[in-house]
Write an enzyme that holds these catalytic residues in place. Structure first.
Site, short mmCIF file in Angstrom:
data_model
loop_
_atom_site.label_atom_id
_atom_site.label_comp_id
_atom_site.label_asym_id
_atom_site.label_seq_id
_atom_site.Cartn_x
_atom_site.Cartn_y
_atom_site.Cartn_z
CG LEU A 143 -1.99 -1.03 1.36
CD1 LEU A 143 -2.69 -0.91 2.73
CD2 LEU A 143 -3.01 -0.91 0.24
CG ASP A 144 0.37 4.42 -2.77
OD1 ASP A 144 1.14 3.63 -3.33
OD2 ASP A 144 -0.54 5.04 -3.38
CE LYS A 145 5.67 8.60 4.88
NZ LYS A 145 6.68 9.68 4.73
#
Length: 322
Positions: A143-145
């Site tokens: 998942l994106d940060k």
């Protein structure tokens, strides 16, 4: 080959697919670029989930188009350098073979440029030392940060390969909640290919030269100037939800890359104005995940509600609409 780093008897490859390889199969293109490694070796790397193209796990038969960012971590590559760190984890499910984790916004999944430690991987090595023997410490997707929510992590090699198979054939289902700018009248499907932006390599964009990408969305709750959407993906392209929703004119609230400049709607409720000014990430949460257990085949489904910052945003939108 643009870059390779030898560590003991293993190597990390990181490079960009040149335009002249347009249309070639992934395995053939990578064999051409990975000097000294056969096509069969590259196919083994792909099958084991050691190859990442634009942060996605490819299939051997997928095509390349030029400009994709490739990372290949051959087993044991750099893993001796990763430090276990006591970072707390919100574990939703655990057995001998796998984990489901509720990742908070702000936690980077894997070490990389600008984030050498303090990641989910470092936390996994602390809480599950045996995961050091697995590629990427058992991480099979990201998942994106600044996206929160549910992720699966392998604890055994058999589970790792099984989860990768489900990710590749899209049988591992994920549902997201996204707060977007604008009033969405009804649900719809976005079917637009996504590729890397040739003018800004950090961004993705809708491009006819990109890979197939399909996003389904429906209205969960509608407000005066915003909409909470439930989003499901048929494909898993980098930044897919963020790119597709911006493309159809409903960018995610707070998105620093694909969103609008902060615009406070006229006559907004003070709570909404405060919430929008303080919301510093894309308003995206992986709320539900469903898969077949990679060892015993049981269908499992997990769900987690919105984190506190998105709950505050929803409450502010509600106050503004009443």
């Amino acid at each position: 080959m643009n870059n390779s780093d030898a560590v003991g008897d293993s190597t990390k490859f990181e490079f960009t697919i040149p335009d002249q390889l347009y249309g070639q199969r992934v395995d053939k293109a990578l064999a051409t670029l990975c000097e000294g490694h056969s096509r069969s070796t590259v196919q083994t790397w792909i099958k084991q989930g050691l190859v990442s193209i634009d942060e996605e796990t490819p299939r051997q038969k997928d095509k390349v188009y030029g400009g994709e960012h490739v990372e290949i971590d051959v087993p044991e590559i750099r893993q001796g350098e990763w430090e276990p760190q006591n970072i707390s984890l919100d574990i939703v499910f655990e057995d001998d073979d796998m984990l489901v984790i509720n990742k908070p916004a702000g936690l980077v999944v894997h070490p990389g440029a600008g984030n050498p430690d303090g990641t989910l991987l470092n936390a996994l090595l602390y809480h599950f030392p045996n995961n050091r023997s697995l590629a990427r410490a058992g991480i099979v997707h990201r998942l994106d940060k600044d996206t929160s929510g549910l992720m699966v992590v392998a604890k055994s090699e058999a589970a790792r390969l099984g989860l990768i198979d489900q990710l590749v054939d899209h049988s591992l289902h994920r549902e997201y909640l996204a707060m977007v700018n604008g009033r969405v009248i009804s649900g719809n499907t976005v079917e637009e290919p996504i590729g890397r932006d040739k003018h800004d390599r950090r961004k993705m964009t809708v491009s006819m030269m990109g890979k197939e990408a399909v996003t389904h969305y429906r209205v969960d709750e509608r407000f005066r100037n915003h909409t909470l959407l439930r989003v499901q993906l048929e494909t898993g392209r980098t930044h897919q939800i963020r790119v597709h929703m911006a493309y159809v004119g409903f960018p995610l609230v707070g998105d620093p890359v694909y969103g609008r400049r902060l615009g406070i709607p006229a006559d907004s409720h003070p709570d909404l104005e405060a919430a929008l000014r303080s919301f510093r990430r894309q308003a995206l949460h992986a709320t539900r995940i469903e898969y077949q257990h990679p060892i015993h085949g049981e269908l499992q489904s997990w769900q987690r509600d919105l984190p506190e910052d998105m709950q505050t945003l929803v409450a502010a939108c509600t106050a503004d609409y009443e």
